[in-house]
Scaffold this active site. Sequence first.
Site, short mmCIF file in Angstrom:
data_model
loop_
_atom_site.label_atom_id
_atom_site.label_comp_id
_atom_site.label_asym_id
_atom_site.label_seq_id
_atom_site.Cartn_x
_atom_site.Cartn_y
_atom_site.Cartn_z
N LYS A 182 -8.64 10.10 -17.27
CA LYS A 182 -7.38 9.56 -17.80
C LYS A 182 -7.44 8.04 -17.68
O LYS A 182 -7.29 7.47 -16.60
CB LYS A 182 -6.17 10.07 -17.02
CG LYS A 182 -4.87 9.69 -17.74
CD LYS A 182 -3.68 9.50 -16.84
CE LYS A 182 -3.53 8.16 -16.22
NZ LYS A 182 -3.26 7.04 -17.15
N CYS A 291 -9.48 -6.66 -8.19
CA CYS A 291 -9.26 -6.27 -6.79
C CYS A 291 -10.14 -7.09 -5.85
O CYS A 291 -9.93 -7.08 -4.65
CB CYS A 291 -9.51 -4.78 -6.59
SG CYS A 291 -11.24 -4.35 -6.67
P1 NAD Z 1 -1.48 1.42 -11.29
O1 NAD Z 1 -1.41 2.01 -9.94
O2 NAD Z 1 -0.23 0.94 -11.92
O3 NAD Z 1 -2.11 2.47 -12.33
C1 NAD Z 1 -3.35 3.10 -12.06
C2 NAD Z 1 -3.37 4.44 -12.79
O4 NAD Z 1 -2.34 5.28 -12.26
C3 NAD Z 1 -3.11 4.31 -14.28
O5 NAD Z 1 -3.97 5.20 -14.97
C4 NAD Z 1 -1.65 4.69 -14.43
O6 NAD Z 1 -1.38 5.29 -15.68
C5 NAD Z 1 -1.44 5.68 -13.29
N1 NAD Z 1 -0.09 5.59 -12.71
C6 NAD Z 1 0.69 4.49 -12.60
N2 NAD Z 1 1.84 4.79 -11.98
C7 NAD Z 1 1.81 6.11 -11.70
C8 NAD Z 1 2.71 7.01 -11.06
N3 NAD Z 1 3.87 6.60 -10.57
N4 NAD Z 1 2.34 8.29 -10.95
C9 NAD Z 1 1.15 8.71 -11.41
N5 NAD Z 1 0.26 7.91 -12.03
C10 NAD Z 1 0.57 6.62 -12.17
O7 NAD Z 1 -2.58 0.25 -11.21
P2 NAD Z 1 -2.97 -0.80 -12.34
O8 NAD Z 1 -1.88 -1.81 -12.45
O9 NAD Z 1 -3.42 -0.08 -13.56
O10 NAD Z 1 -4.27 -1.46 -11.69
C11 NAD Z 1 -4.21 -2.59 -10.87
C12 NAD Z 1 -4.36 -2.19 -9.42
O11 NAD Z 1 -5.62 -1.56 -9.22
C13 NAD Z 1 -4.37 -3.39 -8.49
O12 NAD Z 1 -3.60 -3.09 -7.36
C14 NAD Z 1 -5.84 -3.55 -8.12
O13 NAD Z 1 -6.07 -4.19 -6.89
C15 NAD Z 1 -6.27 -2.12 -8.09
N6 NAD Z 1 -7.72 -1.98 -8.22
C16 NAD Z 1 -8.41 -1.61 -7.11
C17 NAD Z 1 -9.79 -1.52 -7.15
C18 NAD Z 1 -10.56 -1.10 -5.93
O14 NAD Z 1 -11.72 -0.74 -6.03
N7 NAD Z 1 -9.95 -1.15 -4.76
C19 NAD Z 1 -10.46 -1.79 -8.35
C20 NAD Z 1 -9.73 -2.15 -9.48
C21 NAD Z 1 -8.33 -2.24 -9.40
#
Ligand code: NAD
Length: 502
Positions: A182, A291
């Site tokens: 997804k 990140c």
């Molecule tokens: P997000 O948590 O908003 O979304 C991530 C995924 O979860 C998406 O596919 C989204 O559709 C889904 N999602 C969002 N809210 C949800 C909910 N309430 N219930 C179920 N699914 C949900 O994150 P983002 O804004 O897409 O990505 C940025 C974040 O990712 C930052 O915090 C960044 O630091 C982190 N990140 C971490 C790494 C790592 O390896 N630690 C790598 C890349 C990004």
Amino acid sequence: MAVLEEPIQERLQLRNYIDGEWVESEGEMKDVVNPATGKVIAQVPISTKAEIDEAIDTAKDAFPEWRATPPLARARCLFRLSNLLEESFEELSRIQTMEHGKTIDESRGETRRGIENVEVATGIPSLMMGYNLEDVAAGIDEYLIRQPLGVFGVIGPFNFPFMVPLWFAPYAVATGNCVVVKPSSEDPISQIRIAELAEEAGIPPGVWSVVNGGRTVVSGMLEHPDVKGICFVGSTPVGRDVIFKGCGDTGKSVIAQCGAKNFVLVMPDADLERTIAACMTSFYGNTGQRCLSGANLVIVGEGLSAQQYDQFYNRVVDAFVDAASRIRIGYGLDESIQMGPLRDKGKKDRVLGYIQQGIDAGAKLRLDGRNPQISGDWPDTCFLGPTVFENVTPDMVISQEEIFGPVASVMKAASLDEAIDMIHANPFGNAASIFTASGKWAREFQYQVQCGNIGINIGIAAPMAFFPFSGSKDSFYGTLHGQGQEIVRFFTESKVVIQRWF
Ligand code: NAD
């Protein structure tokens, strides 16, 4: 400089890829907007519960035959996929710039890192091997084999739309599992192109599926009894409270790689020119939406008198601000551009909110990115320039929370120990870097700092595909990480056989 040709000329109507078929969703369609130009480049479905259920059910049906396919035959599919990705390298990179906003060079780097994971996964016959020992007791031999488990879900974030799902999906497939991806609904086009190429590479129906959408798809994955585990990359609240908790409640294995607030330390003996150059990519690369981005720049006065420390501090900050103020901002398909827009207006507003909080808390806004000069005639909706705060203290929100934008907070620490204490006071533990010529300080830093990814004279401590993509504390929930050997372990279960022949 001219803008490169856009690979998406007409608005795409995205579909799901389920059981080897491209199917239209019954769900509502959402616009995917190019954040630099403001144009709608695609519409993505927000899929229904029935659609994610179907993808999981058909993946389960595909599992027995795929599992029985010899590892080398599975690897051959991935060799073909890797070749196809390579042939489409430039197209895929430009798609990322269009759907996300990052510069074309950043997209090319992302494409390279993604393909490297497919390449590493082709080594599965060796990566998946077990081990054995004969005569563990009289006439008895014992061995361990690794077996695939079934269906896994992969949930991607918006900031690396091409690469992050490839930390997991190729290894899931290589180990004989089936995977349902997804993508983030904000920029799902890369994952659709990857699935098209996976189909062309001969990966059988049901083995690698894509279901677009949001919460309904995620909760569908969490609730379905046939999903064995979830690989999630995204923000900490979702990773911790929805994914990690949901997997615990339903007995699934889980990797949840989450948010970050990374510290970059500059020691008095650092090579300043190279440090500043590395810091620019660390703090402002991907417009700070990474990140592994630097967020807190700590200038350390270890061994310096008060006067020497002042001079050193000013040299570093002046050079940092000077370099940041010269970053060219615009549409990433112009190759002269060094920083693209934020992903959307909501994200820009969020960062603007943090800038205001910094001002209100008394930090000094040394470089204000709020009205950036944009190269090219683009709407200013999502653009924000490099921003630098000075006089930031550990109690300020801007030094504690993940801003996820081009904002640097400059802090002071009198000693290396004090700087390390600052890192440990922060709840995140994704990455930390030190710039120094001293082996002693570097060793102390790597030994003490409780973060998963450590950079020594490196601003973005991004592990290669054959190392785990690490993390700790609020940046990581689970036991194993994406990429390399660890993800192979995640996707397989060990079975120990003890045998005696009569
Ligand atoms: P997000 O948590 O908003 O979304 C991530 C995924 O979860 C998406 O596919 C989204 O559709 C889904 N999602 C969002 N809210 C949800 C909910 N309430 N219930 C179920 N699914 C949900 O994150 P983002 O804004 O897409 O990505 C940025 C974040 O990712 C930052 O915090 C960044 O630091 C982190 N990140 C971490 C790494 C790592 O390896 N630690 C790598 C890349 C990004």
